[in-house]
Write an enzyme that holds these catalytic residues in place. Structure first.
Site, PDB file in Angstrom:
ATOM      1  CE  LYS A   1      -2.457  -2.776  -0.510  1.00  0.00           C
ATOM      2  NZ  LYS A   1      -2.428  -4.235  -0.467  1.00  0.00           N
TER       3      LYS A   1
ATOM      4  N   GLY B   1       9.893 -21.181  16.441  1.00  0.00           N
ATOM      5  CA  GLY B   1       9.233 -22.020  17.437  1.00  0.00           C
ATOM      6  C   GLY B   1       8.888 -23.376  16.844  1.00  0.00           C
TER       7      GLY B   1
ATOM      8  N   GLY C   1       0.072 -14.438 -13.408  1.00  0.00           N
ATOM      9  CA  GLY C   1      -1.047 -14.480 -12.454  1.00  0.00           C
ATOM     10  C   GLY C   1      -1.712 -13.113 -12.353  1.00  0.00           C
TER      11      GLY C   1
ATOM     12  N   GLY D   1      -4.013 -12.093 -10.427  1.00  0.00           N
ATOM     13  CA  GLY D   1      -4.787 -12.062  -9.177  1.00  0.00           C
ATOM     14  C   GLY D   1      -4.509 -10.756  -8.451  1.00  0.00           C
TER      15      GLY D   1
ATOM     16  CB  ILE E   1       0.200 -10.389  -5.616  1.00  0.00           C
ATOM     17  CG1 ILE E   1      -0.100 -10.716  -4.148  1.00  0.00           C
ATOM     18  CG2 ILE E   1       1.650  -9.920  -5.773  1.00  0.00           C
ATOM     19  CD1 ILE E   1       0.797 -11.772  -3.537  1.00  0.00           C
TER      20      ILE E   1
ATOM     21  N   GLY F   1      -0.612 -17.321  -6.326  1.00  0.00           N
ATOM     22  CA  GLY F   1      -1.199 -17.833  -5.092  1.00  0.00           C
ATOM     23  C   GLY F   1      -0.140 -18.150  -4.059  1.00  0.00           C
TER      24      GLY F   1
ATOM     25  CG  HIS G   1     -24.481  16.797  -0.827  1.00  0.00           C
ATOM     26  ND1 HIS G   1     -24.416  16.059  -1.985  1.00  0.00           N
ATOM     27  CD2 HIS G   1     -24.374  18.107  -1.196  1.00  0.00           C
ATOM     28  CE1 HIS G   1     -24.307  16.880  -3.017  1.00  0.00           C
ATOM     29  NE2 HIS G   1     -24.270  18.129  -2.569  1.00  0.00           N
TER      30      HIS G   1
HETATM   31  P1  FAD Z   1       1.764 -14.040   8.305  1.00  0.00           P
HETATM   32  O1  FAD Z   1       1.493 -12.596   8.160  1.00  0.00           O
HETATM   33  O2  FAD Z   1       2.376 -14.741   7.153  1.00  0.00           O
HETATM   34  O3  FAD Z   1       2.696 -14.176   9.579  1.00  0.00           O
HETATM   35  C1  FAD Z   1       3.262 -15.382   9.957  1.00  0.00           C
HETATM   36  C2  FAD Z   1       4.466 -15.101  10.839  1.00  0.00           C
HETATM   37  O4  FAD Z   1       4.873 -16.307  11.439  1.00  0.00           O
HETATM   38  C3  FAD Z   1       5.677 -14.561  10.086  1.00  0.00           C
HETATM   39  O5  FAD Z   1       6.188 -13.445  10.754  1.00  0.00           O
HETATM   40  C4  FAD Z   1       6.675 -15.712  10.136  1.00  0.00           C
HETATM   41  O6  FAD Z   1       8.025 -15.275  10.177  1.00  0.00           O
HETATM   42  C5  FAD Z   1       6.282 -16.371  11.419  1.00  0.00           C
HETATM   43  N1  FAD Z   1       6.639 -17.798  11.521  1.00  0.00           N
HETATM   44  C6  FAD Z   1       6.339 -18.797  10.656  1.00  0.00           C
HETATM   45  N2  FAD Z   1       6.754 -19.975  11.142  1.00  0.00           N
HETATM   46  C7  FAD Z   1       7.344 -19.716  12.340  1.00  0.00           C
HETATM   47  C8  FAD Z   1       7.941 -20.520  13.334  1.00  0.00           C
HETATM   48  N3  FAD Z   1       8.009 -21.851  13.225  1.00  0.00           N
HETATM   49  N4  FAD Z   1       8.453 -19.896  14.423  1.00  0.00           N
HETATM   50  C9  FAD Z   1       8.384 -18.548  14.586  1.00  0.00           C
HETATM   51  N5  FAD Z   1       7.804 -17.742  13.666  1.00  0.00           N
HETATM   52  C10 FAD Z   1       7.286 -18.325  12.567  1.00  0.00           C
HETATM   53  N6  FAD Z   1      -4.227  -9.047   3.071  1.00  0.00           N
HETATM   54  C11 FAD Z   1      -5.138  -8.087   3.306  1.00  0.00           C
HETATM   55  O7  FAD Z   1      -6.088  -8.321   4.058  1.00  0.00           O
HETATM   56  N7  FAD Z   1      -5.039  -6.848   2.729  1.00  0.00           N
HETATM   57  C12 FAD Z   1      -4.017  -6.531   1.890  1.00  0.00           C
HETATM   58  O8  FAD Z   1      -3.949  -5.412   1.387  1.00  0.00           O
HETATM   59  C13 FAD Z   1      -3.050  -7.524   1.620  1.00  0.00           C
HETATM   60  N8  FAD Z   1      -2.016  -7.258   0.802  1.00  0.00           N
HETATM   61  C14 FAD Z   1      -1.083  -8.216   0.565  1.00  0.00           C
HETATM   62  C15 FAD Z   1      -0.049  -7.924  -0.308  1.00  0.00           C
HETATM   63  C16 FAD Z   1       0.895  -8.883  -0.592  1.00  0.00           C
HETATM   64  C17 FAD Z   1       2.018  -8.560  -1.539  1.00  0.00           C
HETATM   65  C18 FAD Z   1       0.834 -10.154   0.053  1.00  0.00           C
HETATM   66  C19 FAD Z   1       1.880 -11.194  -0.185  1.00  0.00           C
HETATM   67  C20 FAD Z   1      -0.193 -10.454   0.927  1.00  0.00           C
HETATM   68  C21 FAD Z   1      -1.169  -9.493   1.180  1.00  0.00           C
HETATM   69  N9  FAD Z   1      -2.240  -9.748   2.027  1.00  0.00           N
HETATM   70  C22 FAD Z   1      -3.188  -8.790   2.241  1.00  0.00           C
HETATM   71  C23 FAD Z   1      -2.386 -11.040   2.706  1.00  0.00           C
HETATM   72  C24 FAD Z   1      -1.879 -10.930   4.164  1.00  0.00           C
HETATM   73  O9  FAD Z   1      -0.546 -10.479   4.147  1.00  0.00           O
HETATM   74  C25 FAD Z   1      -1.985 -12.275   4.844  1.00  0.00           C
HETATM   75  O10 FAD Z   1      -3.298 -12.768   4.735  1.00  0.00           O
HETATM   76  C26 FAD Z   1      -1.622 -12.138   6.325  1.00  0.00           C
HETATM   77  O11 FAD Z   1      -0.323 -11.641   6.492  1.00  0.00           O
HETATM   78  C27 FAD Z   1      -1.749 -13.475   7.028  1.00  0.00           C
HETATM   79  O12 FAD Z   1      -1.482 -13.282   8.385  1.00  0.00           O
HETATM   80  P2  FAD Z   1      -0.958 -14.473   9.307  1.00  0.00           P
HETATM   81  O13 FAD Z   1      -0.789 -13.881  10.655  1.00  0.00           O
HETATM   82  O14 FAD Z   1      -1.835 -15.636   9.134  1.00  0.00           O
HETATM   83  O15 FAD Z   1       0.451 -14.874   8.698  1.00  0.00           O
HETATM   84  P1  NAI Z   2      -4.433 -14.928  -6.289  1.00  0.00           P
HETATM   85  O1  NAI Z   2      -5.064 -16.207  -5.922  1.00  0.00           O
HETATM   86  O2  NAI Z   2      -5.122 -13.664  -5.977  1.00  0.00           O
HETATM   87  O3  NAI Z   2      -4.163 -14.912  -7.850  1.00  0.00           O
HETATM   88  C1  NAI Z   2      -3.388 -15.878  -8.494  1.00  0.00           C
HETATM   89  C2  NAI Z   2      -3.703 -15.844  -9.969  1.00  0.00           C
HETATM   90  O4  NAI Z   2      -2.747 -16.627 -10.636  1.00  0.00           O
HETATM   91  C3  NAI Z   2      -5.079 -16.423 -10.284  1.00  0.00           C
HETATM   92  O5  NAI Z   2      -5.769 -15.562 -11.161  1.00  0.00           O
HETATM   93  C4  NAI Z   2      -4.736 -17.762 -10.937  1.00  0.00           C
HETATM   94  O6  NAI Z   2      -5.694 -18.180 -11.879  1.00  0.00           O
HETATM   95  C5  NAI Z   2      -3.402 -17.443 -11.582  1.00  0.00           C
HETATM   96  N1  NAI Z   2      -2.570 -18.611 -11.817  1.00  0.00           N
HETATM   97  C6  NAI Z   2      -2.407 -19.698 -11.022  1.00  0.00           C
HETATM   98  N2  NAI Z   2      -1.531 -20.559 -11.585  1.00  0.00           N
HETATM   99  C7  NAI Z   2      -1.128 -19.987 -12.746  1.00  0.00           C
HETATM  100  C8  NAI Z   2      -0.223 -20.390 -13.764  1.00  0.00           C
HETATM  101  N3  NAI Z   2       0.449 -21.541 -13.698  1.00  0.00           N
HETATM  102  N4  NAI Z   2      -0.047 -19.573 -14.825  1.00  0.00           N
HETATM  103  C9  NAI Z   2      -0.714 -18.385 -14.912  1.00  0.00           C
HETATM  104  N5  NAI Z   2      -1.589 -17.967 -13.988  1.00  0.00           N
HETATM  105  C10 NAI Z   2      -1.783 -18.752 -12.905  1.00  0.00           C
HETATM  106  O7  NAI Z   2      -2.976 -14.995  -5.652  1.00  0.00           O
HETATM  107  P2  NAI Z   2      -1.852 -13.886  -5.467  1.00  0.00           P
HETATM  108  O8  NAI Z   2      -2.095 -12.714  -6.343  1.00  0.00           O
HETATM  109  O9  NAI Z   2      -0.576 -14.619  -5.543  1.00  0.00           O
HETATM  110  O10 NAI Z   2      -2.081 -13.429  -3.983  1.00  0.00           O
HETATM  111  C11 NAI Z   2      -2.113 -14.401  -2.932  1.00  0.00           C
HETATM  112  C12 NAI Z   2      -3.092 -14.014  -1.902  1.00  0.00           C
HETATM  113  O11 NAI Z   2      -2.587 -12.937  -1.122  1.00  0.00           O
HETATM  114  C13 NAI Z   2      -4.419 -13.491  -2.441  1.00  0.00           C
HETATM  115  O12 NAI Z   2      -5.287 -14.524  -2.797  1.00  0.00           O
HETATM  116  C14 NAI Z   2      -4.933 -12.745  -1.268  1.00  0.00           C
HETATM  117  O13 NAI Z   2      -5.531 -13.641  -0.392  1.00  0.00           O
HETATM  118  C15 NAI Z   2      -3.673 -12.172  -0.655  1.00  0.00           C
HETATM  119  N6  NAI Z   2      -3.528 -10.782  -1.079  1.00  0.00           N
HETATM  120  C16 NAI Z   2      -4.497  -9.890  -0.704  1.00  0.00           C
HETATM  121  C17 NAI Z   2      -4.427  -8.570  -1.093  1.00  0.00           C
HETATM  122  C18 NAI Z   2      -5.519  -7.658  -0.725  1.00  0.00           C
HETATM  123  O14 NAI Z   2      -6.323  -8.016   0.120  1.00  0.00           O
HETATM  124  N7  NAI Z   2      -5.588  -6.459  -1.304  1.00  0.00           N
HETATM  125  C19 NAI Z   2      -3.306  -8.065  -1.882  1.00  0.00           C
HETATM  126  C20 NAI Z   2      -2.378  -9.101  -2.259  1.00  0.00           C
HETATM  127  C21 NAI Z   2      -2.495 -10.387  -1.834  1.00  0.00           C
END
Ligand code: FAD
Ligand code: NAI
Length: 475
Positions: free
Chosen positions: A58, A122, A190, A192, A194, A281, A454
């Site tokens: 963001k 952990g 992809g 999706g 990201i 994904g 408004h």
């Molecule tokens: P995580 O955030 O993955 O945290 C897991 C933590 O556990 C990590 O710090 C890791 O180091 C730690 N860990 C793992 N194994 C161990 C272990 N054995 N011992 C100690 N520590 C460990 N979601 C949204 O809702 N809005 C968004 O705008 C959004 N944008 C995203 C953008 C990107 C590029 C990506 C990749 C994801 C995005 N997401 C977004 C998804 C969101 O980041 C995840 O859904 C969220 O972080 C999941 O939270 P979590 O606590 O389950 O796991």
């Molecule tokens: P995604 O599931 O959103 O999108 C993956 C895309 O890749 C899909 O459209 C799928 O059909 C395509 N795909 C899969 N295999 C493929 C292949 N072999 N060749 C070409 N296309 C293929 O997953 P993404 O973007 O990796 O993000 C992972 C997750 O992280 C999201 O599902 C979401 O849960 C979370 N996220 C949330 C955000 C938000 O809330 N704004 C921002 C970014 C991530």
């Protein structure tokens, strides 16, 4: 320091750190273990979300949008910008400082709530006297004991076979958020969440962006009308999106990456990129937990198997967030973390999966909650629909951004809101009203009868609700 805790949380992402704080608020002695390291090797709690996900993406989306506005939109407002230049390294450094503020904020919250933080990995050792022994491997090694364990270890990016992430040419989200020079040709596999968010960032900063998507439909989980509008807007902005492709061999050269694929007409294609983001994904992360040794069950897709209450196969071991079934969203992880802490305290924590909002932070933003029109059709649920375009909203005109619309779907008989879909400016903020309404099982008429300020974009929400009954006032 005591080594015995009521609750030990493994992982300090949004699921884990929030579970730890809530458990401490409820009077438990709590420890939280996280292994994420900052560039100096120190702790960086906040997980994927804070370090390489929600927050940095963001920050980059905002910075790149500011640049885009300065270059294109400001002129319409009579603001002439001469000599506009871009300092990507500074932009990335700002993003890093935003991340650090969030890391530090979590450490402060742990202190404030008396959560003991351990920096390291952990893993389960054994069950002893009704407690779980957990080993922490960090700078030093120690073992602690927990009555309850909450696993919140998150997820990792999924790689394509034969194209491991090197984070220099073939990038996961981690590398995509650390690019410091605008790549001329950026490939994204992809289309999706990201792919579209990161593709938008680098397109705004000047890259030619090509997005290759396997599925023939664009944004299949999104309401059809919204997906259609989004495709139109993104392609107009310059994202070259190819649907229905089959990715073949990917070869990294010295300075570029070649992607072979078959297009939707069956023709073999080859594209060369300066950088390639693979966003197809994410997979649950159970690496290093020693799950098998203690009999913690995983499901067939590698997620930790849990019931509706986030209970795992082991007594007093819970799991939340990306590592369990359900949408991979930070706010879903947080809600589960809070609910589990409350269940441990004998309360009735609850997460309503029907009212979890989704947001894609592109421009226009896309946000929705509840069912899509195609889902309602497939489920044979009789519904009424109402839409209102931002083109007819005074605030959107003043803003200079009239793209998109708000769409309501309500039960044909009861008028209960079944889904709300928004594409347009500030959709991420506007969707909250719909989430609240659905949580209270409101009807579209309820929203239609509420006074909205408004001029505001939220009037488009009210107007779309009015449109369900065919009585929008301004369109
Ligand atoms: P995580 O955030 O993955 O945290 C897991 C933590 O556990 C990590 O710090 C890791 O180091 C730690 N860990 C793992 N194994 C161990 C272990 N054995 N011992 C100690 N520590 C460990 N979601 C949204 O809702 N809005 C968004 O705008 C959004 N944008 C995203 C953008 C990107 C590029 C990506 C990749 C994801 C995005 N997401 C977004 C998804 C969101 O980041 C995840 O859904 C969220 O972080 C999941 O939270 P979590 O606590 O389950 O796991
Ligand atoms: P995604 O599931 O959103 O999108 C993956 C895309 O890749 C899909 O459209 C799928 O059909 C395509 N795909 C899969 N295999 C493929 C292949 N072999 N060749 C070409 N296309 C293929 O997953 P993404 O973007 O990796 O993000 C992972 C997750 O992280 C999201 O599902 C979401 O849960 C979370 N996220 C949330 C955000 C938000 O809330 N704004 C921002 C970014 C991530």
């Amino acid at each position: 320091m005591s080594k015995n805790f009521d609750v030990v949380v493994i992982g300090a992402g949004p699921g884990g750190y929030v579970a730890a704080i809530r458990a401490a608020q409820l009077g438990f002695t709590v420890a939280c273990i996280d292994e994420w390291k900052n560039e100096k090797g120190g702790p960086a709690p906040g997980g994927t979300c804070t370090n390489v996900g929600c927050i940095p993406s963001k920050a980059m989306l905002q910075s790149s949008e500011n640049y885009d506005h300065a270059g294109h939109a400001f002129a319409d407002h009579g603001i002439e910008v001469k000599g506009l230049s871009l300092n990507v390294k500074k932009m990335v450094a700002r993003k890093d400082s935003v991340v650090k503020q969030n890391n530090d904020g979590i450490l402060y919250l742990f202190k404030k709530n008396k959560v003991t933080f351990f920096h390291g990995r952990g893993s389960f050792v054994q069950a002893v006297d009704g407690a779980h022994e957990i080993k922490i491997a960090g700078a030093t090694e120690e073992n602690i004991f927990a009555k309850h364990v909450v696993i919140a270890t998150g997820s990792n990016p999924r790689a394509l076979p034969g194209a491991a992430f090197d984070e220099k040419l073939i990038l996961s989200n981690t590398g995509a958020l650390a690019i410091t020079d605008v790549p001329k040709r950026l490939g994204v596999i992809g289309a999706g969440v990201i792919g579209l968010e990161m593709g938008s960032v680098w397109r705004r900063l000047g890259s030619e962006v090509t997005v290759l998507e396997a599925l023939p439909a664009f944004l299949g989980a999104v309401d059809d009308a919204v997906a259609k509008e989004a495709f139109k807007q993104f392609t107009k902005q310059g994202l070259a999106i190819s649907l229905g492709v089959q990715i073949g061999a990917i070869t990294a050269g010295k300075n570029d990456v070649t992607v072979n694929y078959v297009d939707d007409k069956g023709a073999a294609q080859k594209a060369v990129f300066d950088k390639l983001i693979v966003s197809i994904g994410r997979v649950p992360n159970t690496i290093g937990l020693n799950a098998e040794a203690v009999g913690l069950k995983l499901d067939e897709r590698g997620f930790i198997a849990v019931d509706a209450d986030c209970k795992t196969s082991l007594p007093n071991v819970w799991a939340v967030g990306d590592v369990v079934r359900g949408p991979m969203l930070a706010h879903k992880s947080e809600e589960e973390g809070v609910a589990v802490a409350e269940r441990i305290a004998g309360q009735h924590g609850h997460v309503n999966f029907n009212t979890i909002p989704w947001v894609i932070y592109t421009s226009p933003e896309i946000a929705w909650v509840g069912k899509t029109e195609q889902q309602l059709k497939a489920e044979k649920i009789a519904y009424k629909a109402g839409s209102f375009p931002f083109l007819a909203n005074g605030r959107a005109r003043a803003l200079g951004d009239t793209t998109g619309f708000v769409k309501f779907l309500a039960d044909a008989k009861t008028d209960e809101i079944l889904g709300v879909h928004i594409i347009g400016a500030m959709a991420s903020e506007l969707i909250s009203e719909a989430v609240v309404a659905m949580e209270f099982r409101a009807s579209s008429e309820d929203i239609a009868r509420i006074c909205h300020a408004h001029p505001s974009l939220s009037e488009a929400v009210k107007e779309a609700a009015l449109a369900v009954d065919g009585r929008a006032l301004n369109f």
